[in-house]
Design a protein around this motif. Structure first.
Motif, PDB file in Angstrom:
ATOM      1  N   LYS A  95       9.348 -15.220   7.728  1.00 58.35           N
ATOM      2  CA  LYS A  95      10.272 -16.121   8.418  1.00 58.35           C
ATOM      3  C   LYS A  95      10.120 -16.009   9.924  1.00 58.35           C
ATOM      4  O   LYS A  95       9.414 -15.140  10.418  1.00 58.35           O
ATOM      5  N   ASP A  96      10.838 -16.884  10.629  1.00 56.81           N
ATOM      6  CA  ASP A  96      10.817 -16.794  12.089  1.00 56.81           C
ATOM      7  C   ASP A  96      11.990 -15.967  12.608  1.00 56.81           C
ATOM      8  O   ASP A  96      12.384 -16.083  13.753  1.00 56.81           O
ATOM      9  N   VAL A  97      12.591 -15.156  11.737  1.00 56.95           N
ATOM     10  CA  VAL A  97      13.624 -14.202  12.161  1.00 56.95           C
ATOM     11  C   VAL A  97      13.165 -12.815  11.705  1.00 56.95           C
ATOM     12  O   VAL A  97      12.333 -12.708  10.807  1.00 56.95           O
ATOM     13  N   PRO A  98      13.723 -11.747  12.311  1.00 56.84           N
ATOM     14  CA  PRO A  98      13.205 -10.399  11.985  1.00 56.84           C
ATOM     15  C   PRO A  98      13.626  -9.864  10.619  1.00 56.84           C
ATOM     16  O   PRO A  98      13.251  -8.778  10.246  1.00 56.84           O
ATOM     17  N   GLY A  99      14.400 -10.625   9.856  1.00 56.69           N
ATOM     18  CA  GLY A  99      14.868 -10.143   8.556  1.00 56.69           C
ATOM     19  C   GLY A  99      16.207 -10.791   8.285  1.00 56.69           C
ATOM     20  O   GLY A  99      16.530 -11.818   8.886  1.00 56.69           O
ATOM     21  N   VAL A 100      16.993 -10.198   7.383  1.00 52.73           N
ATOM     22  CA  VAL A 100      18.347 -10.711   7.162  1.00 52.73           C
ATOM     23  C   VAL A 100      19.248 -10.056   8.217  1.00 52.73           C
ATOM     24  O   VAL A 100      19.276  -8.834   8.337  1.00 52.73           O
ATOM     25  N   LEU A 101      19.925 -10.893   8.973  1.00 48.01           N
ATOM     26  CA  LEU A 101      20.799 -10.371  10.026  1.00 48.01           C
ATOM     27  C   LEU A 101      22.240 -10.336   9.510  1.00 48.01           C
ATOM     28  O   LEU A 101      22.581 -11.028   8.554  1.00 48.01           O
ATOM     29  N   LEU A 113      25.990 -12.641  -0.417  1.00 55.17           N
ATOM     30  CA  LEU A 113      25.812 -13.173   0.942  1.00 55.17           C
ATOM     31  C   LEU A 113      25.287 -14.610   0.894  1.00 55.17           C
ATOM     32  O   LEU A 113      25.733 -15.470   1.653  1.00 55.17           O
ATOM     33  N   THR A 114      24.356 -14.883  -0.003  1.00 59.13           N
ATOM     34  CA  THR A 114      23.826 -16.255  -0.063  1.00 59.13           C
ATOM     35  C   THR A 114      24.875 -17.194  -0.659  1.00 59.13           C
ATOM     36  O   THR A 114      24.999 -18.328  -0.248  1.00 59.13           O
ATOM     37  N   TYR A 115      25.653 -16.677  -1.595  1.00 62.27           N
ATOM     38  CA  TYR A 115      26.716 -17.498  -2.188  1.00 62.27           C
ATOM     39  C   TYR A 115      27.721 -17.930  -1.122  1.00 62.27           C
ATOM     40  O   TYR A 115      28.161 -19.073  -1.072  1.00 62.27           O
ATOM     41  N   TYR A 116      28.071 -17.003  -0.247  1.00 65.34           N
ATOM     42  CA  TYR A 116      29.052 -17.330   0.801  1.00 65.34           C
ATOM     43  C   TYR A 116      28.438 -18.155   1.925  1.00 65.34           C
ATOM     44  O   TYR A 116      29.150 -18.609   2.800  1.00 65.34           O
ATOM     45  N   GLY A 117      27.103 -18.290   1.929  1.00 67.65           N
ATOM     46  CA  GLY A 117      26.523 -19.202   2.912  1.00 67.65           C
ATOM     47  C   GLY A 117      25.485 -18.617   3.850  1.00 67.65           C
ATOM     48  O   GLY A 117      25.034 -19.311   4.758  1.00 67.65           O
ATOM     49  N   THR A 118      25.092 -17.348   3.674  1.00 71.68           N
ATOM     50  CA  THR A 118      24.002 -16.823   4.499  1.00 71.68           C
ATOM     51  C   THR A 118      22.762 -17.639   4.163  1.00 71.68           C
ATOM     52  O   THR A 118      22.413 -17.784   3.007  1.00 71.68           O
ATOM     53  N   SER A 119      22.093 -18.163   5.215  1.00 73.06           N
ATOM     54  CA  SER A 119      21.070 -19.158   4.904  1.00 73.06           C
ATOM     55  C   SER A 119      19.651 -18.589   4.885  1.00 73.06           C
ATOM     56  O   SER A 119      18.696 -19.325   4.820  1.00 73.06           O
ATOM     57  N   VAL A 120      19.512 -17.271   4.922  1.00 72.35           N
ATOM     58  CA  VAL A 120      18.157 -16.725   5.032  1.00 72.35           C
ATOM     59  C   VAL A 120      17.327 -16.913   3.761  1.00 72.35           C
ATOM     60  O   VAL A 120      16.132 -17.163   3.831  1.00 72.35           O
ATOM     61  N   ILE A 121      17.930 -16.777   2.608  1.00 70.32           N
ATOM     62  CA  ILE A 121      17.177 -17.048   1.382  1.00 70.32           C
ATOM     63  C   ILE A 121      17.974 -17.956   0.455  1.00 70.32           C
ATOM     64  O   ILE A 121      19.199 -17.967   0.489  1.00 70.32           O
ATOM     65  N   HIS A 122      17.247 -18.692  -0.342  1.00 70.38           N
ATOM     66  CA  HIS A 122      17.897 -19.621  -1.263  1.00 70.38           C
ATOM     67  C   HIS A 122      18.661 -18.829  -2.331  1.00 70.38           C
ATOM     68  O   HIS A 122      18.133 -17.876  -2.900  1.00 70.38           O
ATOM     69  N   PRO A 132       9.555  -3.641   9.903  1.00 70.29           N
ATOM     70  CA  PRO A 132       9.962  -3.480   8.496  1.00 70.29           C
ATOM     71  C   PRO A 132      10.739  -4.646   7.882  1.00 70.29           C
ATOM     72  O   PRO A 132      10.726  -4.804   6.667  1.00 70.29           O
ATOM     73  N   GLY A 133      11.419  -5.448   8.661  1.00 71.38           N
ATOM     74  CA  GLY A 133      12.192  -6.540   8.070  1.00 71.38           C
ATOM     75  C   GLY A 133      13.337  -6.022   7.222  1.00 71.38           C
ATOM     76  O   GLY A 133      13.896  -4.962   7.483  1.00 71.38           O
ATOM     77  N   THR A 134      13.696  -6.789   6.197  1.00 75.12           N
ATOM     78  CA  THR A 134      14.780  -6.393   5.296  1.00 75.12           C
ATOM     79  C   THR A 134      14.221  -6.244   3.884  1.00 75.12           C
ATOM     80  O   THR A 134      13.407  -7.054   3.457  1.00 75.12           O
ATOM     81  N   ILE A 135      14.667  -5.213   3.179  1.00 71.50           N
ATOM     82  CA  ILE A 135      14.282  -5.074   1.764  1.00 71.50           C
ATOM     83  C   ILE A 135      15.497  -5.388   0.910  1.00 71.50           C
ATOM     84  O   ILE A 135      16.569  -4.816   1.114  1.00 71.50           O
ATOM     85  N   ILE A 136      15.301  -6.284  -0.048  1.00 70.08           N
ATOM     86  CA  ILE A 136      16.370  -6.558  -1.015  1.00 70.08           C
ATOM     87  C   ILE A 136      15.904  -5.969  -2.339  1.00 70.08           C
ATOM     88  O   ILE A 136      14.801  -6.269  -2.803  1.00 70.08           O
ATOM     89  N   GLY A 137      16.717  -5.103  -2.905  1.00 73.65           N
ATOM     90  CA  GLY A 137      16.242  -4.446  -4.125  1.00 73.65           C
ATOM     91  C   GLY A 137      17.355  -3.830  -4.930  1.00 73.65           C
ATOM     92  O   GLY A 137      18.484  -4.306  -4.895  1.00 73.65           O
ATOM     93  N   ARG A 138      17.013  -2.767  -5.626  1.00 72.93           N
ATOM     94  CA  ARG A 138      17.927  -2.185  -6.617  1.00 72.93           C
ATOM     95  C   ARG A 138      19.276  -1.817  -6.028  1.00 72.93           C
ATOM     96  O   ARG A 138      19.412  -1.572  -4.849  1.00 72.93           O
TER      97      ARG A 138
END
Ligand code: ASP
Ligand code: MG
Length: 420
Positions: A222-228, A252-261, A286-292
């Protein structure tokens, strides 16, 4: 194997595509690359559709011409006009689209929309695939419409997992190539009509492919450093979230964070495939890791939804809001497809917060007024804070009138009016 997804901003001009090539070049494992349309192409194609469907052929032809020039210029710049085959393919696509616009629409809006809008991703992937081959990064181009099969809910196609799994495994064969390039966002029905998966749906495509191919990871560039923890548009001091659990990402995406679908996380969670959100400008960061789900508690995240509307619903005789009333209310919102962002009931009223979607709101109000007294307040904001504390709440309420609050242990949501 891994899946990379490049969004529109990361391929918006020739420079960006070259940078993308550099990221891909450094990668040696088997890879599938999922690509969005270049820059704001999907928005531009939506204008083509709007003109076409409303009979404004000049508008749609002009919009199409601009899209053509944009793609031709990126392709020419990348390959110094040496790839006539690519330029020929681009010209053919636009000739086909112009042809389509000459005849009157024959299908409903959403279906026509998908037949036109899908070309943004076909164009971007053709250019990128040719370019990468041109600079020695050998790859195979795959038409996602031949592997992603959906039902015929145009603009919101739902995946047929059985057929799709079979086709994906057949067509993405790493004994034939180590690098495949395909389109995000698009698929097709069993009758080969193009479909799309909903705006910003390319992330979801990446997750679908990762799930089917048992990927080791997905990286969204993305053009941002990760999930802010907040949108820099509304907040001056944002922090990057290092690690997020799948559950937090879904919320976070449910409430409207637009970084990932929002649909992206579910398939990945099922197979514990980590998702990296990284900056294409600083690929070594490093960006953001989404995981377990065993990560520590997050820093507070703020999600702002602007242009919100509160609909206050009262029974005319001040009787209680009972189940029968709620049934009428919910049927009405569901029937007109007006999505509820937040709701609250008291003894004699029911309040609903929605996006300012005027055509749907008007239809819902007209229907509700047959049974209730309805009052509408617009120009509001919905603020969600995940992992809130007093300090964070005070911080966002400066100069705001608080109209409605709802909180769970982890999340607070507030409908506010900005006092300017
Ligand atoms: N190009 C599509 C859109 O802008 C899909 C995507 O970017 O993910 O909505
Ligand atoms: Mg896009």
């Amino acid at each position: 194997m891994q899946v990379f997804k490049f969004g529109g901003a990361t391929i918006k001009d020739a420079k960006a595509v070259e940078r993308m090539g550099m990221i891909v070049e450094h990668h040696h494992d088997p890879l599938v690359i999922v690509v969005s349309a270049m820059g704001k192409t999907t928005n531009a194609l939506e204008k083509v559709v709007a003109g076409y469907m409303s009979g404004n052929i000049t508008q749609s032809m002009n919009a199409l011409k601009a899209i053509r020039e944009y793609h031709m210029s990126i392709a020419s710049e990348l390959m110094a006009n040496r790839n006539n085959m690519l330029l020929g393919e681009i010209k053919n696509i636009f000739a086909g689209l112009e042809n389509r616009l000459q005849s009157l629409p024959a299908a409903p809006y959403n279906q026509e929309y998908d037949q036109i809008v899908c070309w943004g991703e076909i164009l971007s992937t053709l250019i990128i695939s040719h370019y990468l081959n041109h600079v020695g990064i050998c790859n195979q181009w795959v038409d996602a419409r031949h592997i992603l099969k959906t039902d015929s809910t145009f603009r919101e196609g739902r995946i047929d997992w059985d057929i799709t799994s079979q086709l994906v495994k057949e067509k993405i064969d790493f004994t034939k190539s180590g690098l495949f390039i395909t389109q995000g966002f698009i698929g097709s029905t069993v009758n080969n009509l193009s479909t799309t998966l909903g705006r910003e749906g390319s992330d979801y495509t990446a997750a679908i492919l990762a799930y089917i191919l048992d990927a080791d990871s997905v990286t969204v560039w993305k053009d941002v450093p990760g999930v802010l923890n907040a949108d820099p548009k509304w907040f001056d001091s944002t922090v990057r979230l290092e690690k997020i659990s799948y559950m937090d990402a879904i919320e976070l995406t449910y409430y409207g964070t637009s970084v990932i679908h929002p649909k992206t996380i579910q398939p990945l969670k099922k197979k514990n495939i980590p998702l990296y959100v990284k900056s294409f400008l600083y690929p070594d960061e490093p960006g953001t890791i989404i995981g377990r789900d065993d990560y520590e508690r997050l820093v507070p995240s703020f999600i702002f939804k602007m242009d919100q509307v509160l609909i206050h619903i009262h029974p005319p005789d001040f009787s209680f809001i009972a189940e029968e009333n709620l049934e009428i209310i919910f049927n009405c919102f569901a029937g007109y497809g007006l999505k509820i962002n937040l709701m609250q009931n008291s003894a004699v009223s029911f309040d609903v917060c929605v996006n300012n979607d005027q055509s749907r709101i008007q239809a819902v109000i007209k229907e509700l007024e047959k049974h209730f007294r309805v009052r509408v307040t617009s120009g509001l904001e919905l603020i969600t804070i995940r992992y809130y504390d007093h300090e964070t709440i005070d911080r966002v309420l400066v100069n705001k009138d608080l109209l409605m609050t709802q909180r769970t242990k982890t999340t607070i949501q507030m409908v506010v009016k900005d006092l300017g």
